[in-house]
Design a protein around this motif. Sequence first.
Motif, PDB file in Angstrom:
ATOM      1  N   PHE A  27       0.845  -1.181   0.000  1.00  0.00           N
ATOM      2  CA  PHE A  27       0.000   0.000   0.000  1.00  0.00           C
ATOM      3  C   PHE A  27       0.881   1.231   0.000  1.00  0.00           C
ATOM      4  CE2 PHE A  27       0.457   1.327   4.473  1.00  0.00           C
ATOM      5  CZ  PHE A  27       0.935   0.171   5.067  1.00  0.00           C
ATOM      6  N   THR A  28       0.253   2.374  -0.280  1.00  0.00           N
ATOM      7  CA  THR A  28       1.007   3.629  -0.340  1.00  0.00           C
ATOM      8  C   THR A  28       1.243   4.129   1.068  1.00  0.00           C
ATOM      9  OG1 THR A  28      -0.050   4.129  -2.462  1.00  0.00           O
ATOM     10  CG2 THR A  28       1.098   5.925  -1.343  1.00  0.00           C
ATOM     11  N   PHE A  29       2.419   3.869   1.557  1.00  0.00           N
ATOM     12  CA  PHE A  29       2.762   4.122   2.956  1.00  0.00           C
ATOM     13  C   PHE A  29       2.500   5.561   3.347  1.00  0.00           C
ATOM     14  CE2 PHE A  29       4.884   2.802   6.742  1.00  0.00           C
ATOM     15  CZ  PHE A  29       5.697   3.838   7.156  1.00  0.00           C
ATOM     16  N   ASP A  30       2.839   6.493   2.479  1.00  0.00           N
ATOM     17  CA  ASP A  30       2.725   7.906   2.803  1.00  0.00           C
ATOM     18  C   ASP A  30       1.282   8.352   3.046  1.00  0.00           C
ATOM     19  OD1 ASP A  30       5.381   9.184   0.610  1.00  0.00           O
ATOM     20  OD2 ASP A  30       5.376   7.774   2.271  1.00  0.00           O
ATOM     21  N   ASP A  31       0.313   7.612   2.563  1.00  0.00           N
ATOM     22  CA  ASP A  31      -1.086   8.022   2.646  1.00  0.00           C
ATOM     23  C   ASP A  31      -1.803   7.507   3.889  1.00  0.00           C
ATOM     24  OD1 ASP A  31      -1.668   7.652  -0.942  1.00  0.00           O
ATOM     25  OD2 ASP A  31      -0.819   9.302   0.227  1.00  0.00           O
ATOM     26  N   TYR A  32      -1.131   6.709   4.691  1.00  0.00           N
ATOM     27  CA  TYR A  32      -1.794   6.028   5.801  1.00  0.00           C
ATOM     28  C   TYR A  32      -1.330   6.555   7.152  1.00  0.00           C
ATOM     29  CZ  TYR A  32      -4.024   2.328   3.078  1.00  0.00           C
ATOM     30  OH  TYR A  32      -4.826   1.624   2.235  1.00  0.00           O
ATOM     31  N   ALA A  33      -2.190   6.386   8.134  1.00  0.00           N
ATOM     32  CA  ALA A  33      -1.766   6.513   9.523  1.00  0.00           C
ATOM     33  C   ALA A  33      -1.182   5.167   9.948  1.00  0.00           C
ATOM     34  CB  ALA A  33      -2.945   6.861  10.414  1.00  0.00           C
ATOM     35  N   ILE A  34      -0.077   5.223  10.648  1.00  0.00           N
ATOM     36  CA  ILE A  34       0.584   3.999  11.118  1.00  0.00           C
ATOM     37  C   ILE A  34       0.629   4.062  12.637  1.00  0.00           C
ATOM     38  CG2 ILE A  34       2.638   2.568  11.002  1.00  0.00           C
ATOM     39  CD1 ILE A  34       1.335   2.908   8.315  1.00  0.00           C
ATOM     40  N   GLY A  35       0.287   2.968  13.250  1.00  0.00           N
ATOM     41  CA  GLY A  35       0.235   2.979  14.702  1.00  0.00           C
ATOM     42  C   GLY A  35       0.784   1.719  15.328  1.00  0.00           C
ATOM     43  N   TRP A  36       1.022   1.800  16.619  1.00  0.00           N
ATOM     44  CA  TRP A  36       1.433   0.667  17.433  1.00  0.00           C
ATOM     45  C   TRP A  36       0.393   0.434  18.517  1.00  0.00           C
ATOM     46  CZ3 TRP A  36       5.386  -2.545  16.327  1.00  0.00           C
ATOM     47  CH2 TRP A  36       6.373  -2.102  15.450  1.00  0.00           C
ATOM     48  N   PHE A  37      -0.016  -0.798  18.654  1.00  0.00           N
ATOM     49  CA  PHE A  37      -0.909  -1.224  19.709  1.00  0.00           C
ATOM     50  C   PHE A  37      -0.207  -2.305  20.518  1.00  0.00           C
ATOM     51  CE2 PHE A  37      -5.081   0.632  18.571  1.00  0.00           C
ATOM     52  CZ  PHE A  37      -4.751   1.182  17.339  1.00  0.00           C
ATOM     53  N   ARG A  38      -0.713  -2.565  21.701  1.00  0.00           N
ATOM     54  CA  ARG A  38      -0.185  -3.677  22.489  1.00  0.00           C
ATOM     55  C   ARG A  38      -1.325  -4.358  23.220  1.00  0.00           C
ATOM     56  NH1 ARG A  38       3.158  -0.216  27.080  1.00  0.00           N
ATOM     57  NH2 ARG A  38       1.326   0.463  28.301  1.00  0.00           N
ATOM     58  N   GLN A  39      -1.080  -5.618  23.527  1.00  0.00           N
ATOM     59  CA  GLN A  39      -2.070  -6.394  24.258  1.00  0.00           C
ATOM     60  C   GLN A  39      -1.359  -7.267  25.267  1.00  0.00           C
ATOM     61  OE1 GLN A  39      -4.809  -8.596  21.790  1.00  0.00           O
ATOM     62  NE2 GLN A  39      -6.326  -8.625  23.430  1.00  0.00           N
ATOM     63  N   ALA A  40      -1.694  -7.049  26.513  1.00  0.00           N
ATOM     64  CA  ALA A  40      -1.164  -7.868  27.596  1.00  0.00           C
ATOM     65  C   ALA A  40      -2.132  -9.013  27.867  1.00  0.00           C
ATOM     66  CB  ALA A  40      -0.980  -7.023  28.853  1.00  0.00           C
ATOM     67  N   PRO A  41      -1.652 -10.114  28.443  1.00  0.00           N
ATOM     68  CA  PRO A  41      -2.535 -11.250  28.735  1.00  0.00           C
ATOM     69  C   PRO A  41      -3.732 -10.823  29.571  1.00  0.00           C
ATOM     70  CG  PRO A  41      -0.256 -11.879  29.030  1.00  0.00           C
ATOM     71  CD  PRO A  41      -0.252 -10.402  28.802  1.00  0.00           C
ATOM     72  N   GLY A  42      -4.917 -11.197  29.113  1.00  0.00           N
ATOM     73  CA  GLY A  42      -6.125 -10.898  29.867  1.00  0.00           C
ATOM     74  C   GLY A  42      -6.617  -9.473  29.753  1.00  0.00           C
ATOM     75  N   LYS A  43      -5.946  -8.679  28.923  1.00  0.00           N
ATOM     76  CA  LYS A  43      -6.344  -7.286  28.768  1.00  0.00           C
ATOM     77  C   LYS A  43      -6.711  -6.982  27.322  1.00  0.00           C
ATOM     78  CE  LYS A  43      -3.683  -5.433  32.629  1.00  0.00           C
ATOM     79  NZ  LYS A  43      -2.738  -4.376  33.070  1.00  0.00           N
ATOM     80  N   GLU A  44      -7.429  -5.893  27.147  1.00  0.00           N
ATOM     81  CA  GLU A  44      -7.796  -5.479  25.808  1.00  0.00           C
ATOM     82  C   GLU A  44      -6.603  -4.822  25.099  1.00  0.00           C
ATOM     83  OE1 GLU A  44     -12.580  -4.627  26.422  1.00  0.00           O
ATOM     84  OE2 GLU A  44     -11.244  -3.023  25.775  1.00  0.00           O
ATOM     85  N   ARG A  45      -6.669  -4.876  23.781  1.00  0.00           N
ATOM     86  CA  ARG A  45      -5.637  -4.209  22.993  1.00  0.00           C
ATOM     87  C   ARG A  45      -5.762  -2.694  23.182  1.00  0.00           C
ATOM     88  NH1 ARG A  45      -4.692  -6.476  17.000  1.00  0.00           N
ATOM     89  NH2 ARG A  45      -4.708  -8.344  18.329  1.00  0.00           N
ATOM     90  N   GLU A  46      -4.622  -2.032  23.377  1.00  0.00           N
ATOM     91  CA  GLU A  46      -4.643  -0.589  23.575  1.00  0.00           C
ATOM     92  C   GLU A  46      -3.687   0.105  22.617  1.00  0.00           C
ATOM     93  OE1 GLU A  46      -3.433   0.488  27.535  1.00  0.00           O
ATOM     94  OE2 GLU A  46      -1.521  -0.574  27.416  1.00  0.00           O
TER      95      GLU A  46
END
Length: 126
Positions: A27-46
């Motif tokens: 995909f066209t990298f420059d056109d997108y928002a790029i993010g980092w999420f994390r998920q710990a055991p038993g928790k929701e992705r944040e």
Amino acid sequence: EVQLVESGGGLVQAGGSLTLSCAASGFTFDDYAIGWFRQAPGKEREGVSCIPNGDGRTYYLDSVKGRFTISTDNAKNTVFLQMNNLKPEDTGVYYCAAAWETWVIETMNSDDWDHWGQGTQVTVSS
């Protein structure tokens, strides 16, 4: 085919540093928002951090402000997450994500993101 491939996770002691990388393709990298999420055991992705390419904004989860830095190398279609002074509560699987709509930075709701990597494990020991 859209691909996001994370690397750089591992085991580190509290106070240490890691740099995560996410290589994007299909995909066209420059056109997108790029993010980092994390998920710990038993928790929701944040949402941890986000950089909508081209509009100058960044987002950081309050608990990582001053410790994590997101950056991109648009020539290499790669996004980085520099993580310093890591804490045990930073432990989790870290995912790279891409979204066509840059407003996702306002909510950081994982449901609004279009593409996901497979994740990389970060473990911080106390």
